[in-house]
Design a protein around this motif. Structure first.
Motif, PDB file in Angstrom:
ATOM      1  N   THR A   1       4.701 -16.865  25.051  1.00 20.53           N
ATOM      2  CA  THR A   1       4.472 -18.036  25.897  1.00 20.53           C
ATOM      3  C   THR A   1       5.776 -18.694  26.338  1.00 20.53           C
ATOM      4  OG1 THR A   1       4.261 -19.437  23.935  1.00 20.53           O
ATOM      5  CG2 THR A   1       2.223 -18.523  24.868  1.00 20.53           C
ATOM      6  N   ASN A   2       6.918 -18.177  25.865  1.00 23.99           N
ATOM      7  CA  ASN A   2       8.217 -18.710  26.257  1.00 23.99           C
ATOM      8  C   ASN A   2       9.283 -17.654  25.997  1.00 23.99           C
ATOM      9  OD1 ASN A   2       9.450 -19.138  23.470  1.00 23.99           O
ATOM     10  ND2 ASN A   2       7.591 -20.385  23.294  1.00 23.99           N
ATOM     11  N   THR A   3      10.500 -17.972  26.361  1.00 25.31           N
ATOM     12  CA  THR A   3      11.611 -17.023  26.155  1.00 25.31           C
ATOM     13  C   THR A   3      12.705 -17.637  25.287  1.00 25.31           C
ATOM     14  OG1 THR A   3      12.676 -17.768  28.209  1.00 25.31           O
ATOM     15  CG2 THR A   3      11.174 -15.879  28.359  1.00 25.31           C
ATOM     16  N   LYS A   4      12.331 -18.555  24.425  1.00 30.18           N
ATOM     17  CA  LYS A   4      13.301 -19.225  23.563  1.00 30.18           C
ATOM     18  C   LYS A   4      13.990 -18.230  22.624  1.00 30.18           C
ATOM     19  CE  LYS A   4      10.617 -23.531  23.356  1.00 30.18           C
ATOM     20  NZ  LYS A   4       9.845 -24.425  22.457  1.00 30.18           N
ATOM     21  N   THR A   5      15.193 -18.585  22.216  1.00 29.69           N
ATOM     22  CA  THR A   5      15.930 -17.742  21.267  1.00 29.69           C
ATOM     23  C   THR A   5      15.150 -17.565  19.978  1.00 29.69           C
ATOM     24  OG1 THR A   5      18.046 -18.497  22.178  1.00 29.69           O
ATOM     25  CG2 THR A   5      18.088 -17.511  19.979  1.00 29.69           C
ATOM     26  N   SER A   6      14.482 -18.614  19.518  1.00 28.13           N
ATOM     27  CA  SER A   6      13.693 -18.514  18.290  1.00 28.13           C
ATOM     28  C   SER A   6      12.550 -17.522  18.450  1.00 28.13           C
ATOM     29  CB  SER A   6      13.141 -19.890  17.904  1.00 28.13           C
ATOM     30  OG  SER A   6      12.352 -20.431  18.955  1.00 28.13           O
ATOM     31  N   THR A   7      11.952 -17.468  19.649  1.00 31.14           N
ATOM     32  CA  THR A   7      10.880 -16.508  19.910  1.00 31.14           C
ATOM     33  C   THR A   7      11.421 -15.091  19.907  1.00 31.14           C
ATOM     34  OG1 THR A   7       9.643 -18.129  21.218  1.00 31.14           O
ATOM     35  CG2 THR A   7       9.130 -15.803  21.596  1.00 31.14           C
ATOM     36  N   VAL A   8      12.574 -14.886  20.541  1.00 27.76           N
ATOM     37  CA  VAL A   8      13.209 -13.560  20.544  1.00 27.76           C
ATOM     38  C   VAL A   8      13.505 -13.112  19.118  1.00 27.76           C
ATOM     39  CG1 VAL A   8      15.247 -12.259  21.248  1.00 27.76           C
ATOM     40  CG2 VAL A   8      14.179 -13.864  22.845  1.00 27.76           C
ATOM     41  N   ASN A   9      14.040 -14.011  18.312  1.00 25.13           N
ATOM     42  CA  ASN A   9      14.354 -13.660  16.924  1.00 25.13           C
ATOM     43  C   ASN A   9      13.106 -13.287  16.144  1.00 25.13           C
ATOM     44  OD1 ASN A   9      17.069 -14.157  17.399  1.00 25.13           O
ATOM     45  ND2 ASN A   9      16.995 -16.272  16.639  1.00 25.13           N
ATOM     46  N   GLU A  10      12.033 -14.036  16.363  1.00 27.36           N
ATOM     47  CA  GLU A  10      10.793 -13.746  15.638  1.00 27.36           C
ATOM     48  C   GLU A  10      10.215 -12.398  16.059  1.00 27.36           C
ATOM     49  OE1 GLU A  10       6.621 -15.898  14.310  1.00 27.36           O
ATOM     50  OE2 GLU A  10       7.771 -16.737  15.976  1.00 27.36           O
ATOM     51  N   LEU A  11      10.267 -12.105  17.354  1.00 28.80           N
ATOM     52  CA  LEU A  11       9.789 -10.805  17.821  1.00 28.80           C
ATOM     53  C   LEU A  11      10.651  -9.673  17.281  1.00 28.80           C
ATOM     54  CD1 LEU A  11       9.027 -11.836  21.517  1.00 28.80           C
ATOM     55  CD2 LEU A  11       7.331 -11.127  19.828  1.00 28.80           C
ATOM     56  N   ASN A  12      11.955  -9.872  17.251  1.00 26.37           N
ATOM     57  CA  ASN A  12      12.839  -8.827  16.722  1.00 26.37           C
ATOM     58  C   ASN A  12      12.594  -8.568  15.246  1.00 26.37           C
ATOM     59  OD1 ASN A  12      14.180  -8.193  19.103  1.00 26.37           O
ATOM     60  ND2 ASN A  12      15.785  -9.725  18.805  1.00 26.37           N
ATOM     61  N   ARG A  13      12.207  -9.599  14.509  1.00 29.92           N
ATOM     62  CA  ARG A  13      11.961  -9.429  13.073  1.00 29.92           C
ATOM     63  C   ARG A  13      10.747  -8.550  12.775  1.00 29.92           C
ATOM     64  NH1 ARG A  13      13.942 -14.862  12.597  1.00 29.92           N
ATOM     65  NH2 ARG A  13      11.852 -15.737  12.888  1.00 29.92           N
ATOM     66  N   THR A  14       9.932  -8.272  13.781  1.00 28.68           N
ATOM     67  CA  THR A  14       8.749  -7.438  13.535  1.00 28.68           C
ATOM     68  C   THR A  14       9.083  -5.950  13.502  1.00 28.68           C
ATOM     69  OG1 THR A  14       8.140  -7.110  15.887  1.00 28.68           O
ATOM     70  CG2 THR A  14       7.360  -9.126  14.813  1.00 28.68           C
ATOM     71  N   LEU A  15      10.336  -5.579  13.772  1.00 28.69           N
ATOM     72  CA  LEU A  15      10.687  -4.171  13.917  1.00 28.69           C
ATOM     73  C   LEU A  15      10.358  -3.343  12.679  1.00 28.69           C
ATOM     74  CD1 LEU A  15      11.837  -2.135  15.877  1.00 28.69           C
ATOM     75  CD2 LEU A  15      14.130  -2.687  15.038  1.00 28.69           C
ATOM     76  N   SER A  16      10.428  -3.948  11.506  1.00 25.66           N
ATOM     77  CA  SER A  16      10.136  -3.209  10.278  1.00 25.66           C
ATOM     78  C   SER A  16       8.645  -3.175   9.955  1.00 25.66           C
ATOM     79  CB  SER A  16      10.895  -3.840   9.099  1.00 25.66           C
ATOM     80  OG  SER A  16      10.500  -5.194   8.925  1.00 25.66           O
ATOM     81  N   LEU A  17       7.825  -3.852  10.760  1.00 21.71           N
ATOM     82  CA  LEU A  17       6.387  -3.900  10.494  1.00 21.71           C
ATOM     83  C   LEU A  17       5.681  -2.689  11.075  1.00 21.71           C
ATOM     84  CD1 LEU A  17       5.645  -7.655  11.344  1.00 21.71           C
ATOM     85  CD2 LEU A  17       6.203  -6.668   9.105  1.00 21.71           C
ATOM     86  N   HIS A  18       4.503  -2.441  10.570  1.00 23.73           N
ATOM     87  CA  HIS A  18       3.644  -1.377  11.095  1.00 23.73           C
ATOM     88  C   HIS A  18       2.250  -1.960  11.340  1.00 23.73           C
ATOM     89  CE1 HIS A  18       6.721   1.552  10.030  1.00 23.73           C
ATOM     90  NE2 HIS A  18       6.782   0.967   8.849  1.00 23.73           N
ATOM     91  N   PRO A  19       1.918  -2.288  12.609  1.00 23.16           N
ATOM     92  CA  PRO A  19       2.703  -2.050  13.818  1.00 23.16           C
ATOM     93  C   PRO A  19       3.695  -3.171  14.098  1.00 23.16           C
ATOM     94  CG  PRO A  19       0.567  -2.931  14.394  1.00 23.16           C
ATOM     95  CD  PRO A  19       0.546  -2.773  12.898  1.00 23.16           C
ATOM     96  N   ALA A  20       4.767  -2.819  14.769  1.00 27.71           N
ATOM     97  CA  ALA A  20       5.739  -3.792  15.242  1.00 27.71           C
ATOM     98  C   ALA A  20       5.316  -4.315  16.608  1.00 27.71           C
ATOM     99  CB  ALA A  20       7.122  -3.146  15.322  1.00 27.71           C
ATOM    100  N   SER A  21       6.002  -5.341  17.079  1.00 28.75           N
ATOM    101  CA  SER A  21       5.716  -5.869  18.407  1.00 28.75           C
ATOM    102  C   SER A  21       6.176  -4.892  19.473  1.00 28.75           C
ATOM    103  CB  SER A  21       6.419  -7.208  18.611  1.00 28.75           C
ATOM    104  OG  SER A  21       6.294  -7.634  19.969  1.00 28.75           O
ATOM    105  N   ILE A  22       5.431  -4.849  20.563  1.00 27.27           N
ATOM    106  CA  ILE A  22       5.819  -4.015  21.693  1.00 27.27           C
ATOM    107  C   ILE A  22       7.152  -4.488  22.264  1.00 27.27           C
ATOM    108  CG2 ILE A  22       4.711  -5.340  23.548  1.00 27.27           C
ATOM    109  CD1 ILE A  22       4.578  -1.505  23.050  1.00 27.27           C
ATOM    110  N   PHE A  23       7.521  -5.727  21.997  1.00 25.94           N
ATOM    111  CA  PHE A  23       8.792  -6.284  22.466  1.00 25.94           C
ATOM    112  C   PHE A  23       9.975  -5.478  21.945  1.00 25.94           C
ATOM    113  CE2 PHE A  23      12.421  -9.181  22.160  1.00 25.94           C
ATOM    114  CZ  PHE A  23      12.428  -9.780  23.407  1.00 25.94           C
ATOM    115  N   VAL A  24       9.860  -4.955  20.719  1.00 22.78           N
ATOM    116  CA  VAL A  24      10.950  -4.160  20.154  1.00 22.78           C
ATOM    117  C   VAL A  24      10.685  -2.659  20.248  1.00 22.78           C
ATOM    118  CG1 VAL A  24      11.834  -5.941  18.622  1.00 22.78           C
ATOM    119  CG2 VAL A  24       9.982  -4.471  17.823  1.00 22.78           C
TER     120      VAL A  24
END
Length: 443
Positions: free
Chosen positions: A171-194
């Motif tokens: 819903t936004n492009t804030k730095t905090s949002t980017v960081n939160e999306l990047n943190r999903t990289l180790s998850l299964h499934p991860a965000s499509i953002f990463v």
């Protein structure tokens, strides 16, 4: 029996095994910079035996949209910071209380937002858990909200349509949002953002998926297929967010157009073609998985203005065809939708987009087709002062609401009304209108 989504539509061939994908995700999670693109494995879906004939809902829809994006209607904000057990209890209690009140009001269909962005309100194998539930993307809430609302609504004799926002990532492009999306990289499934950063664009000050990329449309279709295959939903609905731009934040799809837009006279025609392809393959996929599930779209109320197109409505306003690149009238004519629910969010007195003019225009569109017409009503405007639309405050907005419902019920082509949105039923400015609805629709 288990069938692959490849039976329904083309998806990119998976060149690596699941082990290699897992290894890639692990290595990528250790890297300082997310990879440009990673293959997203699309899981197979389990198809249950179904009747050969589709069973159509012939009753009048009295519906409500229940939004979860930004926790607009649910879950309650205070539940997010509670302990796990308390959070589950608070969220489930809030949902059952809402359903009880909706039932008393005469609402028979809830349009529940299951995909507010690139996260899910069910245990998906494609999307991470929504942060609306716990405050953290990917955190298991400890229960399945989609299954819960289906069980509770069906017990009350109410239908549930799974409402998807197809292209929104955040819903936004804030730095905090980017960081939160990047943190999903180790998850299964991860965000499509990463996983597929090359699919992501910015538009309307949000991260969105580029609708011109064929793999993006396949990925969205796979998400819908996962829900339809696993859950007894009564319907699937897309909202009006297809191509979404603002003057200060347009979608940069120049390279995508260069790659995929050959043969189109304009980018606008190509964009409408992309939206058309998504609707076609989602419609086809739903019917192949379960012909009893209704597929609908809730677009902006104006298809085109007559000043631009002789087939358009006598209106002056933003049009889905030109603004969202969605040829919604064509989808009805081609039989791709079981229903269409245009958002006619203006009163009878709004000359630029009169309620009655648009309702009758849409009634004429669906008349020669088998597509059902539900009208989206701006309940969020009831009781709110507006210089351009003062009718919403006259006698609590009841006379305007009554005129709109009277018109809907007087036209055989209109099969129902959907109110936007649920939490406005609890606002003090709508009290008179809610009392009126209870006397008109209530049990």
């Amino acid at each position: 029996m288990t069938i692959s989504l490849r039976s329904f539509y083309r998806i990119a061939q998976l060149k690596h095994s699941a082990a290699l994908v897992a290894a890639a995700l692990f290595l990528a999670s250790c890297a300082s910079k997310p990879p440009k693109s990673l293959v997203t494995p699309i899981p197979p879906v389990a198809k249950q035996p179904l009747p050969t004939q589709s069973i159509k809902n012939q009753g009048t829809v009295r519906g409500i949209w229940l939004a979860t994006v930004s926790r607009l209607d649910w879950p309650p904000m205070e539940s997010v910071n509670a302990s796990s057990a308390a959070r589950i209890q608070q969220q489930q209690d809030a949902l059952t209380n809402k359903l009880d009140k909706l039932k008393q009001l005469g609402i028979n269909t809830v349009f529940f937002q299951v995909k507010p962005d690139a996260t899910a309100l069910w245990p998906s194998k494609i999307l991470p858990w929504s942060d609306t539930l716990t405050g953290t993307i990917g955190q298991d809430p400890g229960y399945d909200p989609l299954q819960f609302i289906l069980d509770e609504a069906h017990k009350r004799g109410m239908k549930v349509h799974a409402w998807f926002n197809p292209y929104r990532v955040s819903t936004n492009t804030k730095t905090s949002t980017v960081n939160e999306l990047n943190r999903t990289l180790s998850l299964h499934p991860a965000s499509i953002f990463v996983l597929h950063r090359d699919w992501i664009r910015t538009a309307g000050d949000r991260f969105v998926l580029d609708p011109g990329i064929p793999d993006v449309r396949d990925w969205i279709t796979s998400i819908v297929a996962e829900v339809v295959a696993r859950y007894p939903v009564d319907g699937v609905q897309f909202d009006d967010y297809f191509y979404t731009e603002t003057s200060g934040s347009t979608l940069n799809d120049r390279q995508t157009f260069q790659q995929y837009g050959q043969g189109f006279a304009s980018k606008a025609d190509w964009r409408r073609h992309n939206t058309q392809l998504l609707i076609e393959q989602v419609s086809r996929t739903i019917k192949q998985l379960n012909p009893n599930v209704e597929f609908g779209v809730s677009p902006a109320g104006v298809w085109r203005n007559r000043s631009f197109d002789p087939a358009g409505s006598e209106t002056r306003g933003a049009a889905a065809y030109d603004e969202s690149f969605a040829d919604t009238r064509r989808w009805v004519q081609q039989g791709l939708l079981d229903y269409i629910a245009p958002q006619i969010y203006w009163p009878f007195s709004r000359d630029a987009a009169r309620y009655d003019v648009l309702a009758k225009w849409w009634a004429d569109v669906v008349k020669p087709t088998h597509t059902r017409l539900y009208i989206g009503v701006a309940f969020y405007k009831v009781g709110e002062f507006s210089k351009t639309e003062p009718d919403w405050t006259i006698n609590g907005g009841v006379p305007e609401l009554k005129k709109q419902l009277d018109l809907n019920e007087s036209m055989p082509q209109i099969s129902g009304t959907i109110l936007f949105r649920e939490s406005y039923l609890e606002q003090p400015q709508t009290r008179q209108a809610v009392d009126y609805l209870r006397t008109r629709w209530g049990e």
